[in-house]
Design an enzyme around this catalytic site. Structure first.
Site: not given
Length: 160
Positions: A47, A52-54
């Site tokens: 997500s 980390v995904c951002a």
């Protein structure tokens, strides 16, 4: 946190890319087949609402400038969340898509099987060649680890 077990099997290197349909931030339908004839860096992760995904999306957005390949990030996030994130972060070099409607990521073997993260996608990077064949795959050793950006991008550059 180690990468949880996936509910399926990842496609083999050298195999045709499985079908992948997704919903774009404007809620229109799109698919991996729309990118045939282009090298595609396909990112699957939990997500954009996680740190980390951002970071992964922002980093690929920056590094994809002038790459000559399509960078596509697919998550289980709703298109609204993806649109909000991309607008706030100025994401223009990464196309984002939601797997919420079609769940085609199941055919890629990237959905987490069970546990507290069950049902969302694990962190896996693929590179698909112009003919739609999987040429690279990296599963991060930990769900909270960033991918090896250089390895992913070098795999894409080798196909351009």
């Amino acid at each position: 946190m180690p990468q949880p077990a996936f509910a399926g099997q990842l496609p083999a290197i050298g195999s045709p890319a499985p079908r992948l349909r997704y919903v774009k931030t404007d809620r229109t339908e799109a698919s991996l087949a729309d990118h045939k004839g282009k090298v595609v860096v396909l990112l699957m992760f939990p997500s954009v609402d996680t740190g980390v995904c951002a970071t992964e999306t922002r980093t690929f957005n920056q590094k994809a400038t002038g790459l000559g390949a399509t960078v596509l990030a697919v998550t289980a996030d709703l298109p609204f969340a993806l649109g909000r994130f991309c607008a706030a972060e100025g994401i223009t070099n990464v196309e984002t898509g939601s797997d919420f409607r079609h769940r085609d990521a199941d055919g890629w073997g990237t959905r987490i099987a069970d546990g507290p993260m069950g049902g969302i996608l694990g962190r896996v990077s693929f590179v698909i060649d112009k003919e739609g064949v999987v040429r690279f795959c990296e599963v991060t050793p930990e769900l909270g680890s960033e991918p090896n950006y250089d390895a992913v991008l070098n795999a894409a550059k080798a196909l351009l």
